[in-house]
Motif scaffolding. Structure first.
Motif, PDB file in Angstrom:
ATOM      1  N   ASN A   1     -16.691  12.737   2.651  1.00 49.25           N
ATOM      2  CA  ASN A   1     -17.966  12.695   1.941  1.00 49.25           C
ATOM      3  C   ASN A   1     -19.139  12.737   2.921  1.00 49.25           C
ATOM      4  O   ASN A   1     -20.125  13.449   2.698  1.00 49.25           O
TER       5      ASN A   1
ATOM      6  N   VAL B   1      -9.405  11.849  12.422  1.00 42.53           N
ATOM      7  CA  VAL B   1      -8.858  10.626  13.005  1.00 42.53           C
ATOM      8  C   VAL B   1      -7.855  10.971  14.104  1.00 42.53           C
ATOM      9  O   VAL B   1      -7.223  12.014  14.070  1.00 42.53           O
TER      10      VAL B   1
ATOM     11  N   ARG C   1       0.832  -1.194   0.000  1.00 45.69           N
ATOM     12  CA  ARG C   1       0.000   0.000   0.000  1.00 45.69           C
ATOM     13  C   ARG C   1       0.871   1.249   0.000  1.00 45.69           C
ATOM     14  O   ARG C   1       1.871   1.319   0.707  1.00 45.69           O
TER      15      ARG C   1
ATOM     16  N   GLU D   1      -9.301   5.462   1.004  1.00 43.21           N
ATOM     17  CA  GLU D   1     -10.746   5.401   0.768  1.00 43.21           C
ATOM     18  C   GLU D   1     -11.535   5.791   2.019  1.00 43.21           C
ATOM     19  O   GLU D   1     -12.575   6.434   1.928  1.00 43.21           O
ATOM     20  N   ARG D   2     -11.041   5.446   3.197  1.00 38.60           N
ATOM     21  CA  ARG D   2     -11.730   5.807   4.444  1.00 38.60           C
ATOM     22  C   ARG D   2     -11.668   7.307   4.686  1.00 38.60           C
ATOM     23  O   ARG D   2     -12.617   7.907   5.178  1.00 38.60           O
ATOM     24  N   TRP D   3     -10.555   7.943   4.323  1.00 41.01           N
ATOM     25  CA  TRP D   3     -10.452   9.399   4.421  1.00 41.01           C
ATOM     26  C   TRP D   3     -11.510  10.047   3.527  1.00 41.01           C
ATOM     27  O   TRP D   3     -12.177  10.993   3.918  1.00 41.01           O
TER      28      TRP D   3
ATOM     29  N   GLU E   1     -14.293   8.700   2.457  1.00 42.02           N
ATOM     30  CA  GLU E   1     -15.630   8.418   3.007  1.00 42.02           C
ATOM     31  C   GLU E   1     -15.970   9.380   4.144  1.00 42.02           C
ATOM     32  O   GLU E   1     -17.096   9.875   4.224  1.00 42.02           O
ATOM     33  N   ASP E   2     -15.026   9.638   5.032  1.00 42.04           N
ATOM     34  CA  ASP E   2     -15.270  10.556   6.149  1.00 42.04           C
ATOM     35  C   ASP E   2     -15.579  11.949   5.631  1.00 42.04           C
ATOM     36  O   ASP E   2     -16.534  12.589   6.069  1.00 42.04           O
TER      37      ASP E   2
ATOM     38  N   SER F   1      -1.873   7.042   8.489  1.00 42.50           N
ATOM     39  CA  SER F   1      -2.057   5.679   7.986  1.00 42.50           C
ATOM     40  C   SER F   1      -3.017   4.851   8.850  1.00 42.50           C
ATOM     41  O   SER F   1      -3.229   3.677   8.576  1.00 42.50           O
ATOM     42  N   THR F   2      -3.628   5.487   9.871  1.00 44.21           N
ATOM     43  CA  THR F   2      -4.648   4.793  10.655  1.00 44.21           C
ATOM     44  C   THR F   2      -5.787   4.347   9.735  1.00 44.21           C
ATOM     45  O   THR F   2      -6.368   3.288   9.923  1.00 44.21           O
ATOM     46  N   TRP F   3      -6.086   5.164   8.743  1.00 44.10           N
ATOM     47  CA  TRP F   3      -7.120   4.856   7.749  1.00 44.10           C
ATOM     48  C   TRP F   3      -6.487   4.719   6.375  1.00 44.10           C
ATOM     49  O   TRP F   3      -5.552   5.454   6.041  1.00 44.10           O
ATOM     50  N   PRO F   4      -7.049   3.853   5.514  1.00 43.28           N
ATOM     51  CA  PRO F   4      -6.638   3.854   4.106  1.00 43.28           C
ATOM     52  C   PRO F   4      -7.246   5.086   3.415  1.00 43.28           C
ATOM     53  O   PRO F   4      -8.173   5.714   3.946  1.00 43.28           O
TER      54      PRO F   4
END
Length: 95
Positions: A67, A50, A2, A60-62, A64-65, A55-58
């Motif tokens: 959005n 966060v 990643r 895509e999660r950033w 999503e948050d 790197s706590t989130w990938p």
């Protein structure tokens, strides 16, 4: 493997997806927590993204948050995020 996340990578993905300008969205770290900042972050009711490191989130999660918070902000506005941000008079006048 990643790709290592950076603020630059996260912000670039957001500015491309939402057609934002430089300065419209920023990430700041305060007391070990990342918060949305810039013109968009100023409009969010909750700026916390966060706790920990990027790197706590990938990625895509950033996205999503961001959005989720954008949709909550725009629920009754009837405008795109860029149009809403651009409609605000950001000039502050002091007496």
């Amino acid at each position: 493997m990643r790709k290592l996340l950076s603020k630059k990578l996260i912000l670039a993905a957001l500015t491309e997806r939402y057609e934002l300008s430089v300065g419209d969205v920023e990430l700041i770290k305060f007391d070990g927590e990342y918060h949305w900042a810039g013109r968009v972050g100023a409009c969010f009711a909750d700026t916390l993204a966060v706790t920990g490191n990027l790197s706590t989130w990938p990625l895509e999660r950033w996205l999503e948050d961001f959005n989720f918070k954008s949709e909550k902000l725009l629920a009754d506005k009837g405008a795109s995020l860029k149009a809403y941000i651009d409609s605000i008079d950001w000039n502050v006048e002091y007496e």
